[in-house]
Design an enzyme around this catalytic site. Structure first.
Site, PDB file in Angstrom:
ATOM      1  N   HIS A 207     -24.761  -4.916 -12.800  1.00 49.02           N
ATOM      2  CA  HIS A 207     -26.057  -4.764 -12.140  1.00 49.02           C
ATOM      3  C   HIS A 207     -26.954  -5.942 -12.529  1.00 49.02           C
ATOM      4  CE1 HIS A 207     -25.414  -0.179 -11.606  1.00 49.02           C
ATOM      5  NE2 HIS A 207     -25.107  -0.842 -10.505  1.00 49.02           N
TER       6      HIS A 207
ATOM      7  N   LYS B 149     -26.479  -8.951 -15.750  1.00 52.77           N
ATOM      8  CA  LYS B 149     -25.753 -10.187 -15.423  1.00 52.77           C
ATOM      9  C   LYS B 149     -25.640 -11.112 -16.638  1.00 52.77           C
ATOM     10  CE  LYS B 149     -25.627  -9.774 -10.708  1.00 52.77           C
ATOM     11  NZ  LYS B 149     -24.670  -8.765 -10.316  1.00 52.77           N
TER      12      LYS B 149
ATOM     13  N   THR C 264     -22.298 -12.066  -6.766  1.00 52.48           N
ATOM     14  CA  THR C 264     -23.133 -12.835  -7.689  1.00 52.48           C
ATOM     15  C   THR C 264     -22.537 -12.870  -9.087  1.00 52.48           C
ATOM     16  OG1 THR C 264     -25.071 -12.185  -6.402  1.00 52.48           O
ATOM     17  CG2 THR C 264     -25.482 -13.120  -8.578  1.00 52.48           C
TER      18      THR C 264
ATOM     19  N   GLY D 120     -22.160  -6.187  -4.628  1.00 49.87           N
ATOM     20  CA  GLY D 120     -22.002  -4.736  -4.736  1.00 49.87           C
ATOM     21  C   GLY D 120     -22.663  -3.956  -3.609  1.00 49.87           C
TER      22      GLY D 120
ATOM     23  N   HIS E  54     -27.367   1.708  -3.795  1.00 43.54           N
ATOM     24  CA  HIS E  54     -25.973   1.943  -3.398  1.00 43.54           C
ATOM     25  C   HIS E  54     -25.246   2.825  -4.417  1.00 43.54           C
ATOM     26  CE1 HIS E  54     -25.782  -1.493  -6.077  1.00 43.54           C
ATOM     27  NE2 HIS E  54     -24.481  -1.413  -6.127  1.00 43.54           N
TER      28      HIS E  54
END
Length: 123
Positions: free
Chosen positions: A8, A12, A36, A55, A87
């Site tokens: 998430h 990162k 990403t 995602g 999501h």
């Protein structure tokens, strides 16, 4: 092994730092990631990464499909449990499919460290 990385947004930096620490381990495996996350691992760490969509755009589901097809061996998904994700159903589906197919799944740095150290010692 085929290893998937997902993180998430707030995780990162953590996943990139983690992959850097275990680069000597992961360079010997096929690396997959959502958009990403994969871009960052490739650009910052220098590992070759097969990138799926991001995602929220379906990347979690693409990794889940690989799991269901028996084409993924391990998933590291650094989740942000304190931020609502639009999501979330896709995330839940990926976690569920890993459980259904008995695929090792690390959802935080502690469990990811255990798995990485096991891979390192498994040579």
């Amino acid at each position: 092994m085929k290893i998937a990385f997902v993180a998430h947004d707030k995780k990162k930096d953590d996943i990139v730092d983690f992959v850097k620490r275990y680069e000597d381990v992961f360079k010997n495996h096929e690396i997959f990631a959502t958009g990403t996350t994969g871009k960052l691992i490739n650009e910052i760490v220098g590992l070759k990464v097969h990138r799926f969509l991001s995602g929220p755009m379906g990347g979690d589901q693409e990794i889940g499909a690989r799991v269901a097809e028996g084409k993924m061996d391990f998933v590291i998904f650094l989740r942000d449990p304190l931020t609502s994700q639009p999501h979330e159903p896709d995330i839940s589906a990926l976690l569920r499919i890993c459980d259904v197919h008995c695929i090792p799944l690390a959802t935080n740095l502690g469990s990811a460290e255990v798995f990485a150290k096991a891979l390192k010692n498994h040579k």
